[in-house]
Every structure is written in structure tokens, then in C-alpha cells.
Write an enzyme that holds these catalytic residues in place. Structure first.
Site, PDB file in Angstrom:
ATOM      1  N   MET A   1      -2.345 -28.240 -31.887  1.00 12.08           N
ATOM      2  CA  MET A   1      -2.001 -27.457 -33.079  1.00 12.08           C
ATOM      3  C   MET A   1      -1.127 -26.256 -32.715  1.00 12.08           C
ATOM      4  SD  MET A   1      -3.062 -29.052 -35.692  1.00 12.08           S
ATOM      5  CE  MET A   1      -3.137 -27.986 -37.133  1.00 12.08           C
TER       6      MET A   1
ATOM      7  N   VAL B   1      -5.782 -35.210 -32.473  1.00  9.48           N
ATOM      8  CA  VAL B   1      -5.261 -33.843 -32.504  1.00  9.48           C
ATOM      9  C   VAL B   1      -6.347 -32.858 -32.089  1.00  9.48           C
ATOM     10  CG1 VAL B   1      -4.453 -32.016 -34.072  1.00  9.48           C
ATOM     11  CG2 VAL B   1      -3.614 -34.353 -34.351  1.00  9.48           C
ATOM     12  N   CYS B   2      -5.981 -31.883 -31.241  1.00  5.69           N
ATOM     13  CA  CYS B   2      -6.916 -30.785 -30.967  1.00  5.69           C
ATOM     14  C   CYS B   2      -6.142 -29.480 -30.928  1.00  5.69           C
ATOM     15  CB  CYS B   2      -7.684 -31.021 -29.680  1.00  5.69           C
ATOM     16  SG  CYS B   2      -6.672 -30.856 -28.215  1.00  5.69           S
ATOM     17  N   ALA B   3      -6.751 -28.404 -30.460  1.00  7.85           N
ATOM     18  CA  ALA B   3      -6.113 -27.094 -30.519  1.00  7.85           C
ATOM     19  C   ALA B   3      -4.918 -27.003 -29.576  1.00  7.85           C
ATOM     20  CB  ALA B   3      -7.125 -25.997 -30.215  1.00  7.85           C
TER      21      ALA B   3
END
Lengths: 373, 75
Positions: A98, A70-72
Site C-alpha cells: 500500500m 496486498v499488504c502494507a
């Protein structure tokens, strides 16, 4: 390497499945806000510490668990998931990062209405916001819509319902309301409590104590109850004599905070009056449906968020503080940090500023933080 | 500020600004300054955290009409 959507991750949250999340955002952002699941495990290593390879972290990632990176926004998680695949691991990345987690809404049917209508809750799982749609005989009303307005208009269309009324229980400080936009798009009436709307720049219907609105010919009543405390105008609704839409006044495991419009001291008394007198006078059989949840433990088995008012009077700490001074202290001292960009969000909801979509996303990043426990 | 090298990473999305910054910093000498231009807002926190974890020094950053500029001294 596979993509996993926010919808698929939501299913895992609701079904209490296991998932190992490798969150590659920087440490500050991870500590501030992450994907929550009862059986999720986490490892936070920023992507920029993995540019030379993922070998140093391989032994920290269990080989027998499903792995999600998961990243931004997505880009870095794709890079890291690729590196993990090259190292022989199965890895998925979160589609849209996200950003999409913050925007995903899961519609959950929460009940039937007496005359054949239906009540839906839209769970914004990543941010903890809850919106509602009451549908009866081809007509719909929406309460506390988020800015992802297509989700609501598409859903109503799918149900062959015409949106007639759109309400906001109060002027929100944690997220941008989609209410006005939906009303403009569909010709529905947009209702706001006038005491929260003194500075708004647009036309609206005055939502006041005792207002009653019918949805469909089957007379589903939506009854407004003035319930100040979180804001001076905060208004609750009783729908179909069954459901209490409590806005940001009462949550499942906490109560609303009175300081986001800047007046914790003044409004602590209103909040107490609303919770300890007005709500106390209502039937304990009413099912409370709030505008937020804060922790994943507040989710029911089907992913919805609700509880009988009587049960909350027995179990919710915020409803059981006898001493008024102690109550005042709880709701005005040691409050959690305020939601990200909450002043700008309030101004957007008043129509004073009109940030573009990218800016709106950024303003809403993070948890809602509307409660005190 | 005298930069030994200027990296134009405008229009690139995460992770590319940092991938390119890492490469560019490999091409200058210790003590020299790299100037980075990017439009990725995530870079503000990420570049600060990256310089700290890699022993470089973020001398300053500014927002020039939507272009984020960073000056990094190689450690």
C-alpha cells in the site's frame, strides 16, 4: 508467483477489469483505506491469521479470477502469495504494498491548449490527489505537486520543458506538497496564497487574485481567482480560458470541507460565497479540474477527473443547497474524520518541521478526506 | 515486568516480527510473559490484533527511543 506493480493495478482500475484482492493487513487498516476498483472483489484476512496455512480460506478465493495479495509494505503479501502458490493457486503480490499504491502517479493528458500546448493531470490513484502540468513551447507550470517530485521533473524533461512556475492552490492538510522542493531544484518560482502562508518559514511569491502568468511564448494564461472556503487563502486558476483548477473548493461529486485549518464555522460563509457567487459568475463551459477525487466513480473513462462547471451546477449536490443554514450545517456538522496526521502535514508544508521520508510516508497513509458530501 | 523470554526482532520487516513472536510464544508456558523488541512500526496494530485473535494478552507496549517493546502473556 508474480509481482504486480501499482502501475499495472492502476490500468485495471481505469479499464474496469476484474481482480480479486486478498488484503492481508489488519482489519482496521483495511476498513480505513483500500485499493478501490469498480469490478474488484475483496477478502480481508490478516497475514498473522494465516501463519499456519491458507487452507481455511481457499474456498473463499474464486479459482477463476486473477488474484492479487496486498499488504502494507510487501513482505507479508509475498509470504501469503507463496503459500497460495504451494496450495496450487496462481497469485500475485503488490510490489511495495500500500506504500507504493499511495505514492503512484498516473499522468493523463487531459487536453490541448489553444496555441499547441498541452495540459496533463497526474492522478494519485491510491490517495485521490490530483496535480497538474501545463506545458507550452518548452516551458511548464505545475499546480499542486505531490512530494514525489521526480515524477514531475522527469516528465517535464521528457517533454523538453523547463519548469518556470510552481503553484499550490492552498496550504494542503492531507498530503505533503512537493512544490517548494521542485522550485528549489529547478529554479522555478514557487507561489502560495499569502493568507495561507502567514506562518511559513521560507520565501515564496505571493499568489493573489488577478495574478496572471504566461507559460511559453504562446501566451497560455494562468489566471488566479481568490476563492476562500476550504482554507482562508484558497485560490483557483483559470488556464487558457478553458480549464478551472478548483483546488479543494469544488470536486466532481462533493465540495471542500472548511474545517481542516480549524475554522469550520467562520469559513462556511466564505465557501458559500465562492461556490454560489464567484464560481456562478464564471462560464459554465469551463472544465473543472479539482485537486482531489474521493470515489472511483469520479474517474472518467481515460482515468482523468474533470467535468464542465455547468454540469456540476446541475448535478453536484453541494452546489444546490438553497438554504444557507442547511448549507452551513452540511459543511460544519457530521464531517468525516480528518485526514491522517493533518496537523503535522500542515506544519511540514509550512516548513516548520522536516520529517524524514519514511515519516512522511507514514503521515500520508490513508485517503485524503478533504470533501463533504 | 518479569519476562520468561525476550525476543529480539529489531531490524526485521513485516511479517517476521510476528512469525518469530508466534514461535517464541510456543516455547513458554501458559501464564508466562514474552517480551518482544521490534523496530517495525506496523507491529503496534498487528501484534495487538494478533494477540486478541489468538487468546494471548498484550499487557503493555512502549516506545523506547524507536525500539517498540511489547509484553505478551501467553493464554
Amino acid at each position: 508467483m508474480k509481482a504486480m506493480t501499482a502501475k499495472e493495478v492502476t490500468k485495471k482500475v481505469i479499464n474496469n477489469e476484474e481482480l480479486f484482492i486478498l488484503d492481508v493487513r489488519n482489519e482496521t487498516d483495511f476498513n480505513d483505506w483500500k485499493i478501490e476498483g469498480r469490478n474488484f472483489e475483496y477478502l480481508n484476512v490478516p497475514y498473522f491469521d494465516l501463519l499456519d496455512g491458507v487452507e481455511p480460506i481457499l474456498d473463499k478465493i474464486p479459482a477463476d479470477k486473477e488474484l492479487l495479495v496486498v499488504c502494507a509494505k510487501e513482505g507479508s503479501s509475498v509470504m501469503v502469495a507463496e503459500m497460495l502458490e504451494e496450495a496450487g493457486r496462481d497469485a500475485s503480490y503488490l510490489t511495495g504494498g500500500m506504500k507504493s499504491w499511495s505514492e503512484y502517479l498516473e499522468p493523463v493528458k487531459v487536453g490541448d491548449l489553444k496555441d499547441g500546448g498541452e495540459m496533463y493531470q497526474f492522478v494519485r490513484i491510491g490517495k485521490g490527489c490530483l496535480s497538474y502540468m501545463v506545458i507550452s513551447n518548452g516551458e511548464a507550470a505545475i499546480v499542486d505537486a505531490t512530494r514525489m517530485t521526480d515524477v514531475f521533473t522527469d516528465f517535464a524533461a521528457e517533454k523538453n520543458a523547463e519548469i518556470k512556475h510552481v503553484f499550490d492552490t492552498h496550504l494542503h492538510a492531507d498530503h505533503i506538497s512537493g512544490g517548494r522542493k521542485i522550485a528549489e531544484k529547478t529554479g522555478a518560482s514557487y507561489w502560495l496564497p499569502p493568507k495561507d502562508a502567514e506562518e511559513v518559514t521560507f520565501e515564496y511569491n505571493r499568489l493573489e487574485d488577478g495574478n496572471e502568468v504566461m507559460i511559453g511564448s504562446t501566451k497560455i494564461s494562468i489566471q488566479a481567482i481568490y476563492s476562500p472556503g476550504h482554507t482562508i487563502g484558497s485560490t483557483s486558476f483559470v488556464v487558457d480560458d478553458q480549464y478551472l483548477l478548483s483546488g479543494d473548493i469544488l470536486f466532481i461529486d462533493s465540495i471542500g470541507r472548511p474545517d481542516l485549518a480549524g475554522k469550520a464555522g467562520d469559513w462556511a460563509g466564505d465557501l458559500r460565497e465562492t461556490l454560489y457567487k464567484r464560481y456562478k459568475d464564471l462560464s459554465g463551459e469551463l472544465v473543472v479540474m479539482p485537486a482531489h477525487f474521493m470515489i472511483i466513480e469520479e474517474l472518467n473513462e481515460d482515468g482523468s477527473v474533470s467535468e464542465k462547471l455547468g454540469t456540476l451546477f446541475a448535478n453536484n449536490h453541494g452546489l444546490n443547497i438553497e438554504d444557507e443554514g442547511e448549507f452551513r450545517k452540511l459543511v460544519s456538522e457530521n464531517l468525516p474524520p480528518q485526514p491522517n496526521a493533518y496537523q503535522e502535514i500542515r506544519e511540514t508544508n509550512m516548513g516548520k518541521i522536516s520529517p524524514d521520508e519514511e515519516k512522511q510516508r507514514e503521515m500520508e497513509i490513508g485517503p485524503n478526506r478533504c470533501a463533504v458530501r | 515486568m518479569n519476562a520468561a523470554k525476550v525476543l529480539d526482532a529489531k531490524g526485521l520487516a513485516c511479517p517476521m516480527p510476528i512469525v518469530k513472536t508466534k514461535k517464541a510464544i510456543g516455547e513458554i508456558e501458559s501464564g508466562q510473559v514474552l517480551e518482544v523488541h521490534t523496530t517495525d512500526k506496523g507491529a503496534v496494530k498487528d501484534l495487538a490484533a494478533w494477540t486478541e485473535s489468538t487468546g494471548h494478552e498484550l499487557l503493555k507496549h512502549e516506545d523506547d527511543n524507536g525500539v517498540l517493546k511489547f509484553w505478551i502473556k501467553k493464554g
